[in-house]
Design a protein around this motif. Structure first.
Motif, PDB file in Angstrom:
ATOM      1  N   GLN A 112      24.012 -20.876 -35.555  1.00  0.00           N
ATOM      2  CA  GLN A 112      24.183 -19.518 -35.041  1.00  0.00           C
ATOM      3  C   GLN A 112      24.512 -19.472 -33.560  1.00  0.00           C
ATOM      4  O   GLN A 112      24.525 -18.393 -32.959  1.00  0.00           O
ATOM      5  N   ALA A 407      28.068 -10.883 -38.276  1.00  0.00           N
ATOM      6  CA  ALA A 407      28.566 -12.263 -38.287  1.00  0.00           C
ATOM      7  C   ALA A 407      29.906 -12.362 -37.567  1.00  0.00           C
ATOM      8  O   ALA A 407      30.167 -13.332 -36.842  1.00  0.00           O
ATOM      9  N   ARG A 410      29.339 -12.235 -33.880  1.00  0.00           N
ATOM     10  CA  ARG A 410      28.760 -13.501 -33.427  1.00  0.00           C
ATOM     11  C   ARG A 410      29.841 -14.556 -33.238  1.00  0.00           C
ATOM     12  O   ARG A 410      29.866 -15.279 -32.234  1.00  0.00           O
ATOM     13  N   GLN A 411      30.753 -14.658 -34.194  1.00  0.00           N
ATOM     14  CA  GLN A 411      31.838 -15.634 -34.089  1.00  0.00           C
ATOM     15  C   GLN A 411      32.753 -15.332 -32.906  1.00  0.00           C
ATOM     16  O   GLN A 411      33.192 -16.247 -32.197  1.00  0.00           O
ATOM     17  N   ALA A 415      33.416 -17.779 -29.629  1.00  0.00           N
ATOM     18  CA  ALA A 415      34.766 -18.210 -29.244  1.00  0.00           C
ATOM     19  C   ALA A 415      35.088 -17.851 -27.799  1.00  0.00           C
ATOM     20  O   ALA A 415      35.844 -18.570 -27.123  1.00  0.00           O
ATOM     21  N   GLU A 424      30.055 -28.592 -29.025  1.00  0.00           N
ATOM     22  CA  GLU A 424      30.197 -28.546 -30.475  1.00  0.00           C
ATOM     23  C   GLU A 424      30.311 -29.938 -31.114  1.00  0.00           C
ATOM     24  O   GLU A 424      29.802 -30.163 -32.219  1.00  0.00           O
TER      25      GLU A 424
END
Length: 523
Positions: A112, A407, A410-411, A415, A424
């Motif tokens: 997350q 969601a 959040r993405q 980014a 990552e």
């Protein structure tokens, strides 16, 4: 008015009347730390978000753990819904100036938010002993493992490094006894079992590289302009709703971060405002069953980290969750309602009332049990560093969204993050595991060469060995063999090099045989 209005953080106020008192947190006293307490559902999360937004507006970065999964809404501007409108009207509070705040999402489990990692060596034996719940003897053996690794130049970066090092020390315990002390096989076994449990809880994703650079928590974002110039402080949110299933990992991680701040940052003395504010939610997990040496370490860090420009706010349900030595360092207090249903609850109410500065116009002990949701007793440090008289106020609602983001949001946030792409991809460089594996392979190669080279001395033809069946081999694995012969040097080396493989095969065979006999399956 409590504190200072100009440049301060408005936390709460009385109902809007003529001369109503308002409570401001002085930025130059924020590094004297604070405490936010109250029962579940009394409004601690709202207070936490309001304070975080206030620091961000001053250009102060914030770190906080999101144990319920709903603090991520601070990244989006809030809206005036029916429920909020009703509360504002009933309490005669002003409508917030809704705004979004720069936010970076983190997650130890990496699902997350941006992954957060630390190396085993950086965490150290003390914090690892706490994470693994080791007793004093086992913790001493773990310290020996770290010392031997350091002396041998072996890097301990991830869990497989530490497990390989523990096995190496256990297999060669007799060679280390004289120089380092006794190495108990039982203690090595306890450490290995603890590491397996941590790995099952997702700890293997926490240990490794690239390790977190603590400076990445201390950023401002020029894309979010603030009054007075400059960017707002970035609010770093650790997704901890799943991490709370492993409370020791959660508490150890936050304590490691606090220790990193203490050891990394330079001395700066008292500043006009902190360089970073650290909110430690569910703080009782840090102190629960903690050994004395760890509590002393926490007390030291809390006492001295303020000189590094860091403010620490502990968030918990009960003031009794915090040891007195640490509680004495927390000058700014926000007390939400406590429920006096049990004798322990009544004791907590009295303790909370006694630790807040008296107000002749307020019965603090009675008020603590009467507070409504979103209402709090507030005592903050004044210009001289003294606690102000306790006031009963309504906590102001935050300007950001109340509740979690979607969601998709959040993405998008991940980014566009300032650290997107930095953490990552995990890096697995050569360390203790690879070095010890290389040593084993070298020994096996040497043993193979020794057995393959022809003997220069004449030798008589040895008598043929009797045939051995499967049960004979199983008997040897179980230790039931009675006949022993003197093995050659090459055979001894080969047996030593292949011992770990043989033990694993033997365990699998034994589990299979006993499982068939007992009629049970693997659980």
């Amino acid at each position: 008015m409590t504190g200072i209005e100009e440049g301060g953080i408005l936390i709460g106020q009385h109902a809007h009347t003529e001369g109503a008192k308002r409570c401001f947190l002085r930025p130059d006293r924020a590094n004297r730390h604070g405490l936010i307490t109250g029962a579940t559902g009394t409004g601690k999360t709202i207070t936490l978000q309001t304070l975080a937004e206030g620091f961000s507006n001053l250009g102060v970065p914030v770190f906080m753990a999101d144990v319920k999964g709903d603090l991520s809404g601070v990244s989006q501007a809030g809206t005036l819904g029916d429920k909020l409108s009703k509360v504002l009207a009933e309490r005669a509070l002003p409508t917030p100036a809704f705004a979004a705040f720069p936010t970076t999402l983190w997650d130890v489990l990496g699902s997350q938010g941006h992954p957060v990692r630390a190396t085993v060596s950086d965490l150290g034996p003390l914090l690892l002993s706490r994470m693994l719940d080791l007793n004093e003897t086992q913790a001493g053996v773990l310290q020996l493992v770290f010392k031997i690794a350091d002396d041998d130049g072996l890097l301990l970066l991830d869990l497989k490094d530490l497990r390989a090092m523990c096995q190496h020390v256990g297999d060669n315990a007799s060679t280390y006894t004289t120089e380092y002390g006794n190495v108990s096989a039982a203690s090595i076994g306890a450490i290995q079992r603890g590491l397996l449990q941590v790995q099952a809880q997702g700890g293997d994703r926490f240990f490794g590289e690239p390790m977190l650079n603590i400076a990445d928590f201390m950023q401002t974002d020029p894309g979010f302009a603030r009054e007075g110039g400059g960017g707002k402080g970035v609010i770093n949110i650790l997704a901890a709703d799943q991490l709370m299933n492993a409370p020791r990992l959660y508490a150890t991680f936050l304590l490691w971060m606090l220790s990193e701040l203490f050891e990394t940052l330079p001395e700066v003395g008292d500043l006009d405002q902190p360089k970073l504010v650290f909110f430690f939610d569910e703080a009782h997990l840090l102190f629960k069953d903690a050994p004395k040496v760890l509590i002393e370490r926490i007390e030291l860090v809390v006492r001295l980290v303020r000189s590094k420009g860091v403010g620490v706010f502990f968030v918990t349900q009960n003031p009794l969750d915090i040891p007195d030595a640490v509680l004495a360092q927390l000058g700014n207090r926000v007390q939400h309602a406590l429920r006096a249903f049990t004798p322990r609850d009544q004791k907590a109410v009295r303790a909370a009332a006694d630790t807040m500065r008296a107000n002749p116009d307020l019965d603090i002990a009675s008020a603590i049990t009467e507070l409504a949701v979103g209402e709090a007793l507030v005592s903050l440090l004044d210009a001289a560093g003294r606690p102000s008289p306790t006031e009963r106020v309504y906590v102001l609602p935050p300007a950001g969204q109340i509740g979690p983001i979607s969601a998709a949001q959040r993405q998008a946030l991940l980014a566009q993050s300032l650290v997107a792409g930095v953490y990552e991809r995990a890096v697995d460089r050569d360390s203790a595991f690879e070095s010890l594996q290389g040593r084993t392979q070298a020994r096996m190669a040497s043993a193979t060469e020794a057995t393959a080279s022809p003997s220069t001395a004449p030798a008589s033809t040895p008598p043929a060995a009797p045939e051995r069946g499967l049960l004979d081999g199983l008997g040897d694995l179980l230790g039931g063999g009675t006949r022993r012969s003197r093995a050659s040097v090459g055979e001894q080396l080969l047996k030593s090099a292949a011992s770990s493989i043989g033990r694993e095969v033997g365990r699998q065979i034994i589990r299979g045989v006993l499982g068939s006999i007992l009629g049970g399956g693997r659980r």
